[in-house]
Write a protein that holds these residues in place. Structure first.
Motif, PDB file in Angstrom:
ATOM      1  N   ASP A  22       0.871  -1.187   0.000  1.00 34.06           N
ATOM      2  CA  ASP A  22       0.000   0.000   0.000  1.00 34.06           C
ATOM      3  C   ASP A  22       0.909   1.238   0.000  1.00 34.06           C
ATOM      4  O   ASP A  22       1.773   1.379   0.865  1.00 34.06           O
ATOM      5  CB  ASP A  22      -0.862  -0.097   1.272  1.00 34.06           C
ATOM      6  CG  ASP A  22      -1.729   1.127   1.544  1.00 34.06           C
ATOM      7  OD1 ASP A  22      -1.403   2.226   1.072  1.00 34.06           O
ATOM      8  OD2 ASP A  22      -2.721   0.976   2.275  1.00 34.06           O
ATOM      9  N   PHE A  24       0.560   4.169   0.842  1.00 34.31           N
ATOM     10  CA  PHE A  24       0.548   4.953   2.085  1.00 34.31           C
ATOM     11  C   PHE A  24       1.622   4.419   3.039  1.00 34.31           C
ATOM     12  O   PHE A  24       2.428   5.176   3.576  1.00 34.31           O
ATOM     13  CB  PHE A  24      -0.846   4.872   2.727  1.00 34.31           C
ATOM     14  CG  PHE A  24      -0.913   5.474   4.099  1.00 34.31           C
ATOM     15  CD1 PHE A  24      -1.017   6.847   4.274  1.00 34.31           C
ATOM     16  CD2 PHE A  24      -0.859   4.670   5.234  1.00 34.31           C
ATOM     17  CE1 PHE A  24      -1.063   7.410   5.547  1.00 34.31           C
ATOM     18  CE2 PHE A  24      -0.908   5.224   6.505  1.00 34.31           C
ATOM     19  CZ  PHE A  24      -1.011   6.593   6.657  1.00 34.31           C
ATOM     20  N   TYR A  25       1.634   3.094   3.223  1.00 33.72           N
ATOM     21  CA  TYR A  25       2.617   2.501   4.149  1.00 33.72           C
ATOM     22  C   TYR A  25       4.019   2.467   3.544  1.00 33.72           C
ATOM     23  O   TYR A  25       5.000   2.480   4.272  1.00 33.72           O
ATOM     24  CB  TYR A  25       2.178   1.103   4.588  1.00 33.72           C
ATOM     25  CG  TYR A  25       0.933   1.125   5.439  1.00 33.72           C
ATOM     26  CD1 TYR A  25       0.919   1.786   6.672  1.00 33.72           C
ATOM     27  CD2 TYR A  25      -0.239   0.516   5.020  1.00 33.72           C
ATOM     28  CE1 TYR A  25      -0.229   1.825   7.444  1.00 33.72           C
ATOM     29  CE2 TYR A  25      -1.385   0.548   5.786  1.00 33.72           C
ATOM     30  CZ  TYR A  25      -1.380   1.201   6.992  1.00 33.72           C
ATOM     31  OH  TYR A  25      -2.514   1.247   7.766  1.00 33.72           O
ATOM     32  N   PHE A  51      -5.289  -6.351   4.798  1.00 36.43           N
ATOM     33  CA  PHE A  51      -5.482  -5.532   5.995  1.00 36.43           C
ATOM     34  C   PHE A  51      -6.403  -6.329   6.924  1.00 36.43           C
ATOM     35  O   PHE A  51      -7.624  -6.155   6.916  1.00 36.43           O
ATOM     36  CB  PHE A  51      -6.133  -4.194   5.585  1.00 36.43           C
ATOM     37  CG  PHE A  51      -5.977  -3.113   6.600  1.00 36.43           C
ATOM     38  CD1 PHE A  51      -4.991  -2.143   6.456  1.00 36.43           C
ATOM     39  CD2 PHE A  51      -6.802  -3.036   7.706  1.00 36.43           C
ATOM     40  CE1 PHE A  51      -4.836  -1.124   7.389  1.00 36.43           C
ATOM     41  CE2 PHE A  51      -6.664  -2.031   8.650  1.00 36.43           C
ATOM     42  CZ  PHE A  51      -5.683  -1.073   8.489  1.00 36.43           C
ATOM     43  N   ASP A  99      -0.394   5.634  12.427  1.00 32.83           N
ATOM     44  CA  ASP A  99      -1.618   5.627  11.617  1.00 32.83           C
ATOM     45  C   ASP A  99      -2.817   5.175  12.455  1.00 32.83           C
ATOM     46  O   ASP A  99      -3.548   5.992  12.984  1.00 32.83           O
ATOM     47  CB  ASP A  99      -1.409   4.755  10.358  1.00 32.83           C
ATOM     48  CG  ASP A  99      -2.640   4.651   9.476  1.00 32.83           C
ATOM     49  OD1 ASP A  99      -3.275   5.708   9.255  1.00 32.83           O
ATOM     50  OD2 ASP A  99      -2.971   3.551   9.005  1.00 32.83           O
ATOM     51  N   THR A 100      -2.995   3.886  12.606  1.00 29.54           N
ATOM     52  CA  THR A 100      -4.145   3.374  13.347  1.00 29.54           C
ATOM     53  C   THR A 100      -3.803   3.202  14.832  1.00 29.54           C
ATOM     54  O   THR A 100      -2.637   3.209  15.221  1.00 29.54           O
ATOM     55  CB  THR A 100      -4.552   2.010  12.768  1.00 29.54           C
ATOM     56  OG1 THR A 100      -3.351   1.291  12.524  1.00 29.54           O
ATOM     57  CG2 THR A 100      -5.349   2.156  11.500  1.00 29.54           C
ATOM     58  N   ILE A 146     -11.596  -0.178  12.342  1.00 33.11           N
ATOM     59  CA  ILE A 146     -10.288   0.392  11.979  1.00 33.11           C
ATOM     60  C   ILE A 146     -10.364   1.863  12.381  1.00 33.11           C
ATOM     61  O   ILE A 146     -11.219   2.615  11.879  1.00 33.11           O
ATOM     62  CB  ILE A 146     -10.008   0.236  10.472  1.00 33.11           C
ATOM     63  CG1 ILE A 146     -10.033  -1.252  10.083  1.00 33.11           C
ATOM     64  CG2 ILE A 146      -8.682   0.884  10.100  1.00 33.11           C
ATOM     65  CD1 ILE A 146     -10.043  -1.510   8.598  1.00 33.11           C
ATOM     66  N   THR A 148      -8.749   4.655  11.950  1.00 34.43           N
ATOM     67  CA  THR A 148      -8.600   5.763  11.003  1.00 34.43           C
ATOM     68  C   THR A 148      -9.852   5.975  10.159  1.00 34.43           C
ATOM     69  O   THR A 148     -10.413   7.066  10.137  1.00 34.43           O
ATOM     70  CB  THR A 148      -7.421   5.470  10.055  1.00 34.43           C
ATOM     71  OG1 THR A 148      -7.565   4.120   9.584  1.00 34.43           O
ATOM     72  CG2 THR A 148      -6.077   5.630  10.763  1.00 34.43           C
ATOM     73  N   ARG A 152     -12.752   8.982  10.013  1.00 30.59           N
ATOM     74  CA  ARG A 152     -13.074   9.738   8.782  1.00 30.59           C
ATOM     75  C   ARG A 152     -14.576   9.698   8.507  1.00 30.59           C
ATOM     76  O   ARG A 152     -15.179  10.704   8.148  1.00 30.59           O
ATOM     77  CB  ARG A 152     -12.303   9.141   7.590  1.00 30.59           C
ATOM     78  CG  ARG A 152     -10.816   9.319   7.715  1.00 30.59           C
ATOM     79  CD  ARG A 152     -10.019   8.474   6.717  1.00 30.59           C
ATOM     80  NE  ARG A 152      -8.656   8.340   7.199  1.00 30.59           N
ATOM     81  CZ  ARG A 152      -7.758   7.491   6.735  1.00 30.59           C
ATOM     82  NH1 ARG A 152      -8.060   6.677   5.736  1.00 30.59           N
ATOM     83  NH2 ARG A 152      -6.540   7.443   7.257  1.00 30.59           N
ATOM     84  N   ASN A 202     -10.466   5.495   1.917  1.00 29.52           N
ATOM     85  CA  ASN A 202      -9.026   5.225   1.762  1.00 29.52           C
ATOM     86  C   ASN A 202      -8.692   4.933   0.303  1.00 29.52           C
ATOM     87  O   ASN A 202      -9.563   4.991  -0.579  1.00 29.52           O
ATOM     88  CB  ASN A 202      -8.537   4.121   2.723  1.00 29.52           C
ATOM     89  CG  ASN A 202      -8.675   2.722   2.180  1.00 29.52           C
ATOM     90  OD1 ASN A 202      -9.456   2.459   1.273  1.00 29.52           O
ATOM     91  ND2 ASN A 202      -7.917   1.797   2.739  1.00 29.52           N
ATOM     92  N   LEU A 203      -7.444   4.631   0.095  1.00 25.76           N
ATOM     93  CA  LEU A 203      -6.905   4.447  -1.244  1.00 25.76           C
ATOM     94  C   LEU A 203      -7.661   3.379  -2.053  1.00 25.76           C
ATOM     95  O   LEU A 203      -8.062   3.601  -3.193  1.00 25.76           O
ATOM     96  CB  LEU A 203      -5.443   4.048  -1.022  1.00 25.76           C
ATOM     97  CG  LEU A 203      -4.382   4.169  -2.064  1.00 25.76           C
ATOM     98  CD1 LEU A 203      -3.043   4.446  -1.361  1.00 25.76           C
ATOM     99  CD2 LEU A 203      -4.270   2.870  -2.802  1.00 25.76           C
ATOM    100  N   PHE A 204      -7.892   2.215  -1.423  1.00 27.00           N
ATOM    101  CA  PHE A 204      -8.510   1.106  -2.155  1.00 27.00           C
ATOM    102  C   PHE A 204     -10.011   1.328  -2.352  1.00 27.00           C
ATOM    103  O   PHE A 204     -10.582   0.928  -3.374  1.00 27.00           O
ATOM    104  CB  PHE A 204      -8.221  -0.219  -1.435  1.00 27.00           C
ATOM    105  CG  PHE A 204      -6.740  -0.471  -1.325  1.00 27.00           C
ATOM    106  CD1 PHE A 204      -5.995  -0.820  -2.442  1.00 27.00           C
ATOM    107  CD2 PHE A 204      -6.078  -0.303  -0.119  1.00 27.00           C
ATOM    108  CE1 PHE A 204      -4.617  -1.015  -2.364  1.00 27.00           C
ATOM    109  CE2 PHE A 204      -4.706  -0.502  -0.015  1.00 27.00           C
ATOM    110  CZ  PHE A 204      -3.968  -0.853  -1.143  1.00 27.00           C
ATOM    111  N   ASP A 228      -6.384   9.698   0.711  1.00 22.99           N
ATOM    112  CA  ASP A 228      -5.100   9.176   0.205  1.00 22.99           C
ATOM    113  C   ASP A 228      -4.797   9.635  -1.225  1.00 22.99           C
ATOM    114  O   ASP A 228      -5.701   9.992  -1.978  1.00 22.99           O
ATOM    115  CB  ASP A 228      -5.021   7.639   0.288  1.00 22.99           C
ATOM    116  CG  ASP A 228      -5.098   7.178   1.743  1.00 22.99           C
ATOM    117  OD1 ASP A 228      -4.302   7.688   2.551  1.00 22.99           O
ATOM    118  OD2 ASP A 228      -5.961   6.345   2.059  1.00 22.99           O
ATOM    119  N   GLN A 248      -2.685  12.362   3.158  1.00 21.51           N
ATOM    120  CA  GLN A 248      -2.073  12.376   4.493  1.00 21.51           C
ATOM    121  C   GLN A 248      -0.574  12.652   4.340  1.00 21.51           C
ATOM    122  O   GLN A 248      -0.083  12.853   3.230  1.00 21.51           O
ATOM    123  CB  GLN A 248      -2.285  11.021   5.162  1.00 21.51           C
ATOM    124  CG  GLN A 248      -3.726  10.570   5.213  1.00 21.51           C
ATOM    125  CD  GLN A 248      -3.872   9.299   6.014  1.00 21.51           C
ATOM    126  OE1 GLN A 248      -3.699   9.295   7.219  1.00 21.51           O
ATOM    127  NE2 GLN A 248      -4.208   8.201   5.345  1.00 21.51           N
TER     128      GLN A 248
END
Ligand code: T6T
Length: 299
Positions: A22, A24-25, A51, A99-100, A146, A148, A152, A202-204, A228, A248
Motif C-alpha cells: 500500500d 501509504f505505508y 489488511f 496511523d491506526t 479500523i 482511522t 473519517r 481510503n486508497l482502495f 489518500d 495524508q
C-alpha cells in the motif's frame, strides 16, 4: 514532535504495516528509514498480505518473540490487536502506534496519526463545494473497527448531519478490496441513482468507487472525494474520475514514529499523541503546491 539526537546504540525497530504494498505505508516506510539512517538505528519493514488482524497478529507475535528494542505498528483492528500488543508491551518492548490505534493505546509510548476526523469533514466540504445545492451522499469505507477510517466516516457524517441540504444514505464496507468497492458502488447507484457525491475513506475504496461509477455509466456525473493520494489516485484525479483527494503525510508519520521510539529508548517520554495534517488535492493545485503530497511507490 521533538527529534532526538543520534541514538546511543543501533536499536532494532521493526515496522509492521497495516498491509504490504500500500503506497501509504510504503511512503511511511520511506520516512521512517530516512529518519532511522539519521539517528543510527535499524528499521525492517513487513506487513500482512491483507489488511486483516488474523494475518497481522502472527507477524506481530513472531517479531515480538525476536525481542526487538521497539516496534512501530499500524494495528489493523482496535479490538483484535489489543491483546497481542499488550503482550508485547508486557515483554518490555516499546510500542509506537502509527496511523491506526487500538481501544486502549496506553500500551504504547506514543501514537502518531493524521487528523482523521478533520479529514472526514474536509471531504464533506469538498463535496459541498462541488454541489452547493446539496443532494444524496454516500460513504464507501473499508471495515468497521479500523480507527482511522472510522474517524473519517464520523467526521464526514457529523458535517453532513449539520447541513440539511444533504441526505446521507449511509456507509458501505468494501473490506479494503477495490473490486468489492466497485460492486457496492454500482449497486448503490442502482438503488439511489440520484446520488451526487461519494466519499471513499481510503486508497482502495477510492480506486474501487471510481471503477464502480464507470461500470454504472455515472463517471463524472457523481463526484468522488477519496482519502489518500497514491499515484493511481492522482491519475484518476487528472482523468476526472475523482474530483478531490485528502492526502495524508505518511512520510512524516514514519519519521515521527522513529523519533518517538528512539526518545523512549533513550529515556525521554515522547508525546502520547501526535497528530499530523493533510492536504486537499484538486486539479487546481496538483501541479503546484500539492505536488509533493503525492505518495511514493518505492523509496
Ligand atoms: O488510508 C490509509 C491508512 O491511513 C488507513 O489506516 C488504511 O488505509 C490506508 O493505508 C490507505 O490504503
Amino acid at each position: 514532535m521533538p527529534a532526538p539526537a543520534k541514538a546511543s546504540k543501533n536499536y532494532n525497530i521493526p515496522f509492521i504495516q497495516g498491509v504490504a504494498g500500500d503506497e501509504f505505508y510504503i511512503s511511511m516506510e520511506c520516512g521512517a528509514k530516512a529518519e532511522a539512517a539519521k539517528l543510527g538505528v535499524s528499521i525492517n519493514t513487513q506487513g500482512p498480505q491483507k489488511f486483516d488482524p488474523t494475518l497481522q497478529k502472527p507477524i506481530l507475535d513472531s517479531v515480538a518473540a525476536s525481542k526487538p528494542d521497539a516496534i512501530m505498528i499500524a494495528p489493523t483492528d482496535v479490538t483484535a490487536m489489543q491483546t497481542p500488543l499488550a503482550a508485547a508491551a508486557q515483554a518490555g518492548i516499546k510500542l509506537v502506534l502509527v496511523d491506526t490505534t487500538v481501544n486502549d493505546p496506553s500500551i504504547a509510548v506514543s501514537g502518531i496519526a493524521s487528523d482523521n476526523l478533520g479529514g472526514g469533514k474536509a471531504a464533506f466540504d469538498a463535496i459541498k463545494a462541488l454541489h452547493p445545492d446539496g443532494g444524496k451522499i454516500l460513504v464507501m469505507s473499508t471495515d468497521p473497527g479500523i480507527s482511522t477510517v472510522d474517524a473519517r466516516v464520523k467526521g464526514f457524517e457529523t458535517a453532513a448531519a449539520a447541513d440539511s441540504k444533504f441526505t446521507y444514505v449511509g456507509v458501505q464496507y468494501s473490506h479494503n478490496d477495490p473490486a468489492t468497492a466497485a460492486q457496492l458502488t454500482s449497486a448503490a447507484m442502482q438503488k439511489d441513482p440520484d446520488i451526487i457525491g461519494i466519499f471513499a475513506t481510503n486508497l482502495f475504496a477510492a480506486e474501487g468507487t471510481a471503477t464502480g461509477l464507470r461500470q454504472a455509466g455515472k463517471q463524472g456525473a457523481v463526484s468522488v472525494v477519496g482519502f489518500d493520494a497514491g499515484p493511481n489516485q492522482v491519475k484518476a484525479l487528472k482523468a476526472g474520475t475523482v474530483q478531490a483527494l485528502v492526502a495524508q503525510q505518511p512520510a512524516i508519520i514514519g519519521q515521527y514514529g522513529v523519533d518517538a521510539a528512539v526518545s523512549a529508548l533513550e529515556g525521554t517520554a515522547p508525546p502520547a499523541i501526535v497528530q499530523t495534517g493533510f492536504t486537499v488535492i484538486t486539479n487546481d493545485n496538483i501541479e503546484g503546491a500539492a505536488a509533493d503530497a503525492v505518495y511514493k511507490s518505492s523509496c
